[in-house]
Design a protein around this motif. Structure first.
Motif, PDB file in Angstrom:
ATOM      1  N   GLY A 199       0.747  -1.125  -0.017  1.00  0.00           N
ATOM      2  CA  GLY A 199       0.066   0.052  -0.010  1.00  0.00           C
ATOM      3  C   GLY A 199       0.815   1.178   0.139  1.00  0.00           C
ATOM      4  O   GLY A 199       0.420   2.262   0.484  1.00  0.00           O
ATOM      5  N   GLU A 200       1.944   1.236  -0.668  1.00  0.00           N
ATOM      6  CA  GLU A 200       2.881   2.136  -0.621  1.00  0.00           C
ATOM      7  C   GLU A 200       3.714   2.433  -1.867  1.00  0.00           C
ATOM      8  O   GLU A 200       4.136   1.466  -2.281  1.00  0.00           O
ATOM      9  CB  GLU A 200       3.915   1.964   0.679  1.00  0.00           C
ATOM     10  N   PHE A 215       4.754   7.703  -0.376  1.00  0.00           N
ATOM     11  CA  PHE A 215       3.353   7.961  -0.404  1.00  0.00           C
ATOM     12  C   PHE A 215       2.497   6.702  -0.149  1.00  0.00           C
ATOM     13  O   PHE A 215       2.966   5.625  -0.469  1.00  0.00           O
ATOM     14  CB  PHE A 215       2.940   8.648  -1.647  1.00  0.00           C
ATOM     15  N   LYS A 216       1.302   6.762   0.410  1.00  0.00           N
ATOM     16  CA  LYS A 216       0.569   5.729   0.628  1.00  0.00           C
ATOM     17  C   LYS A 216      -0.751   5.753  -0.288  1.00  0.00           C
ATOM     18  O   LYS A 216      -1.315   6.954  -0.584  1.00  0.00           O
ATOM     19  CB  LYS A 216      -0.165   6.236   2.156  1.00  0.00           C
ATOM     20  N   TYR A 217      -1.273   4.597  -0.558  1.00  0.00           N
ATOM     21  CA  TYR A 217      -2.117   4.816  -1.874  1.00  0.00           C
ATOM     22  C   TYR A 217      -3.522   5.088  -0.939  1.00  0.00           C
ATOM     23  O   TYR A 217      -3.700   4.785   0.143  1.00  0.00           O
ATOM     24  CB  TYR A 217      -2.422   3.222  -2.131  1.00  0.00           C
ATOM     25  N   ASP A 218      -4.266   5.905  -1.769  1.00  0.00           N
ATOM     26  CA  ASP A 218      -5.532   6.308  -1.323  1.00  0.00           C
ATOM     27  C   ASP A 218      -6.679   5.586  -1.408  1.00  0.00           C
ATOM     28  O   ASP A 218      -7.760   5.935  -0.898  1.00  0.00           O
ATOM     29  CB  ASP A 218      -5.743   7.841  -1.560  1.00  0.00           C
ATOM     30  N   LYS A 219      -6.471   4.378  -2.095  1.00  0.00           N
ATOM     31  CA  LYS A 219      -7.692   3.298  -2.138  1.00  0.00           C
ATOM     32  C   LYS A 219      -6.923   2.024  -1.501  1.00  0.00           C
ATOM     33  O   LYS A 219      -5.665   1.990  -1.711  1.00  0.00           O
ATOM     34  CB  LYS A 219      -7.836   3.295  -3.665  1.00  0.00           C
ATOM     35  N   THR A 220      -7.767   1.051  -1.333  1.00  0.00           N
ATOM     36  CA  THR A 220      -7.414  -0.273  -1.032  1.00  0.00           C
ATOM     37  C   THR A 220      -7.228  -1.125  -2.256  1.00  0.00           C
ATOM     38  O   THR A 220      -8.194  -1.785  -2.582  1.00  0.00           O
ATOM     39  CB  THR A 220      -8.482  -0.799  -0.028  1.00  0.00           C
ATOM     40  N   THR A 249      -0.774  15.182  -6.278  1.00  0.00           N
ATOM     41  CA  THR A 249      -1.503  14.974  -5.174  1.00  0.00           C
ATOM     42  C   THR A 249      -1.356  13.211  -4.871  1.00  0.00           C
ATOM     43  O   THR A 249      -1.435  12.892  -3.607  1.00  0.00           O
ATOM     44  CB  THR A 249      -2.844  15.244  -5.448  1.00  0.00           C
ATOM     45  N   LEU A 250      -0.841  12.404  -5.872  1.00  0.00           N
ATOM     46  CA  LEU A 250      -0.786  11.006  -5.630  1.00  0.00           C
ATOM     47  C   LEU A 250      -1.989  10.358  -5.518  1.00  0.00           C
ATOM     48  O   LEU A 250      -2.230   9.428  -4.828  1.00  0.00           O
ATOM     49  CB  LEU A 250       0.308  10.653  -4.695  1.00  0.00           C
ATOM     50  N   LYS A 251      -3.150  11.263  -5.771  1.00  0.00           N
ATOM     51  CA  LYS A 251      -4.453  10.363  -5.563  1.00  0.00           C
ATOM     52  C   LYS A 251      -4.910   9.702  -7.079  1.00  0.00           C
ATOM     53  O   LYS A 251      -4.825  10.037  -7.870  1.00  0.00           O
ATOM     54  CB  LYS A 251      -5.403  11.468  -5.180  1.00  0.00           C
ATOM     55  N   LEU A 252      -5.689   8.596  -6.512  1.00  0.00           N
ATOM     56  CA  LEU A 252      -6.246   8.022  -7.551  1.00  0.00           C
ATOM     57  C   LEU A 252      -7.615   8.590  -7.829  1.00  0.00           C
ATOM     58  O   LEU A 252      -8.569   8.498  -7.144  1.00  0.00           O
ATOM     59  CB  LEU A 252      -6.544   6.502  -7.282  1.00  0.00           C
TER      60      LEU A 252
END
Length: 348
Positions: A199-200, A215-220, A249-252
């Motif tokens: 998750g990283e 960074f951490k994934y913002d979705k599982t 932002t590293l967001k999905l």
């Protein structure tokens, strides 16, 4: 105390009666599943008919597709959904039925595939190079004219700048023992790297290869393949989904589902952006799917099983590595623990 217990008993009884009444109401209406096909194509229209089991007087029905209101009809009339432009995969359909001063909902879903069957592409081998047989390839991409490769396996994962003619790494970054390295992509002089189930992910300076941040994934989701179009990153997760990631932002932020005209394509793996299309390895398949990034439709297929037959290393696993070299308009392909990399030209 007796009065209190009587209150509780009465309260529970009324709630049970209320729940039963609601379940009864929900059984009044349903979609006629007998009129629906198992799968539709994205250029078709679907007719939805409600079954009114208790002959209730329907005032109107509001229809939703994937939680978006798409139509309303007076009475219990038929509703037609045009699938053109709709997301491939499942369209979850809900009918909100207004009747006799009350309201209930009922649901169904239809699966949507691509409108056109994929073409079969041809290729010619331009060159054959050595590849490190110990490299469990997960990411493969040219940065300017330098080949960058990432590899997997806990305790053995790294990414490196590689001499594509010899397959030897000349600058390498090892991941910590707990990480299983996955796909990479380079955008704005930064290397973005995924890990499998941690998750990283990580961001590095593409020139110095020094880590900038994690960074951490913002979705599982799991991390599989990566590529980019110069603005956004595309990220596969081992399912039929390809996510769009904002590199700032590293967001999905969105996703497409990958489909041919008659089936879902699961386990999309290593990715490469080539002339406006996403070329994707499919796990356990020695083939590449050419995917429309806006719709997820598979527009073409490249069968590379003949190249797999030329790999002499007995430990070699599946094809997994696509790197487009813009200077020569050729594609470099390899696989996990392959002893060869093939430079190919593709044509229809």
């Amino acid at each position: 105390m007796k009065a209190y217990n009587l209150f509780i008993t009465t309260f529970l009884a009324l709630n049970i009666i209320g729940c039963d009444n609601q379940k009864d109401k929900e059984s009044y209406f349903s979609f006629d599943e007998n009129t629906l096909k198992a799968m539709y194509q994205a250029n078709e229209k679907v007719d939805f008919t409600l079954v009114n089991t208790h002959n209730k007087a329907i005032d109107s029905v509001v229809y939703f597709a994937n939680n978006k209101r798409v139509s309303s009809v007076k009475g219990g009339g038929k509703f037609t959904l045009d699938l053109t432009g709709k997301k491939l995969g499942y369209q979850n359909i809900k009918a909100l039925v207004y009747f006799e001063g009350d309201t209930v909902s009922t649901k169904t879903r239809v699966e949507v595939a691509a409108a056109v069957a994929p073409k079969l592409l041809k290729y010619t081998v331009v060159n054959t190079y050595d590849h490190d047989v110990d490299a469990f390839t997960e990411g493969y991409e040219f940065y300017r004219d330098t080949l960058v490769e990432s590899t997997g396996q806990n305790g053995k994962s790294y990414f490196a700048k590689v001499d594509y003619k010899t397959g030897k790494a000349y600058k390498k970054v090892d991941l910590d023992q707990q990480y299983f390295g996955e796909g990479i992509t380079i955008i704005n002089d930064k290397v973005y790297q995924l890990t499998w189930q941690n998750g990283e992910g990580f961001v590095y300076d593409a020139k110095t290869m020094k880590k900038i941040k994690s960074f951490k994934y913002d979705k599982t989701v799991e991390g599989w393949g990566m590529t980019n179009d110069g603005k956004m990153i595309y990220h596969s997760d081992g399912t039929e989904k390809i996510w769009t990631m904002d590199p700032e932002t590293l967001k999905l932020v969105d996703f497409v589902n990958v489909y041919t005209n008659d089936s879902k394509i699961k386990s999309v793996n290593e990715l490469e952006w080539i002339n406006g299309k996403i070329y994707g390895n499919i796990w356990q398949k020695d083939a590449i799917a050419v995917i429309n990034p806006q719709s997820g439709a598979v527009e073409a297929v490249l069968d590379l099983s003949a190249l797999r037959a030329k790999v002499t290393n007995k430990e070699a696993e599946v094809l997994n590595g696509i790197a487009y070299r813009k200077a020569t308009n050729t594609i470099f392909v390899t696989g996990k623990n392959w002893n060869k990399t093939f430079e190919i030209k593709v044509s229809e």
